[in-house]
Design an enzyme around this catalytic site. Sequence first.
Site: not given
Ligand SMILES: *Cc1c(COP(=O)(O)O)cnc(C)c1O
Length: 408
Positions: A79-80, A159, A187, A207, A209, A245, A333
């Site tokens: 997501g980042t 989030n 989220q 994202s 995970h 890759t 974080c």
């Molecule tokens: C967790 C999160 C991210 C970051 O995603 P990652 O895959 O952990 O880098 C970005 N935005 C929101 C709203 C999140 O909850």
Amino acid sequence: MTSERNSPARKVYLDHSATTPVRAEVLSVMLPFFAQAFGNASSVHRWGREARVGVETAREKVAYLLGAEPSEIVFTSGGTEADNLALRSTARLLRSKGNHIITTTVEHHAVLHTCQILEKEGYEVTYLPVDEYGMVSVESVIEAIRPETILISVMHGQNEVGTIQPVEEIGRVAKEKGILLHTDAVQSAGKVPLKVRDLGVDLMSISSHKMYGPKGIGALYVRKGIKMAPQITGGAHERGRRAGTENVAGIVGFGEACYLAERELAEESRRLTALRDRLISGILERIPDTVLNGHPSKRLPHNVNVSIKYVEGESILLNLDRMGIGASSGSACTSGSLEPSHVLLAMGVPHEVAHGSIRMTLGRMNTVEDIDYVLEVLPPIVSRLREMSPFSAPAASETSGGGRNNVQ
Ligand SMILES: *Cc1c(COP(=O)(O)O)cnc(C)c1O
């Protein structure tokens, strides 16, 4: 943490907004792509072709969740990176059109910190305020638009406090004005319907995970016709939009997670909403001087965030952990630092109240019994902490009713 010594009556993981376990179905489709179908998806031989099929099938599944076309999906490391790609690419490519970006004060740091860096590079950023529920108003977006505005970035589901922003309405405004709209839907993905054409968004981050897929993989939806300036340069991977890759096993797992989420979305969302509301009303009824943070109804189905006055959120977390319950305070974080959450402060929650905030985010494995266990364990923890508290707490928190001694 060090609670492994004792064995609590139950273990209840309530931090699904931080990360989720990989589903068994997801893990099993990933496994062949480590040692058997290990090829480089860019190679022409059978090993490569096998990996390519895995990647492209997964791309179709991600597109299915978003109601997008597979060619509109760009895989990233999460997501980042998707947020970074959306903002930095747009900023760079539209520089000649303008230098103004609109976002909100309650974005994830992946958006906020990127905007701050863009400001240092000469872009101007408007950070829209939110109301007491963490909601941004469509009117404030309209008022902030200037001739040189090139991008609006407003997250879908918040989030920390779970508030769902009016992205669809903002989408209509953006389209009318011809401004690109990005939404961080990390989220919301798999929790609420997220069809990109209904929302009217041009760019969307998700994202893996956060939705029962593996870590280190995510995607940016890029509406057809929008050019991208890759932020990671090298080969021509991802149609020249993101070099490197492919993380084939990760992509395959992410695809499966998206497919399963879409298939189960309506039912799981209903189930989580019921658990969420049971937990919220249970806490508000049993513990005096507590308030719900975030919107009461326009809210992610898995998010509970409450401020418990006269106690420190961190102390509650440690006590919950000892009882086998995993929750968080502020955002993952920033916990560890003593600064209260930027989101709660932006909502006007006073510092001392923000310090007593805890977030519990529900997931697939949680049951009614889990919720009732939390409701059994949490009130005595709060009573004990309040008795020891240096703040002016109500004398005996068992005699509920609250209301007196309204310290702000
Ligand atoms: C967790 C999160 C991210 C970051 O995603 P990652 O895959 O952990 O880098 C970005 N935005 C929101 C709203 C999140 O909850």
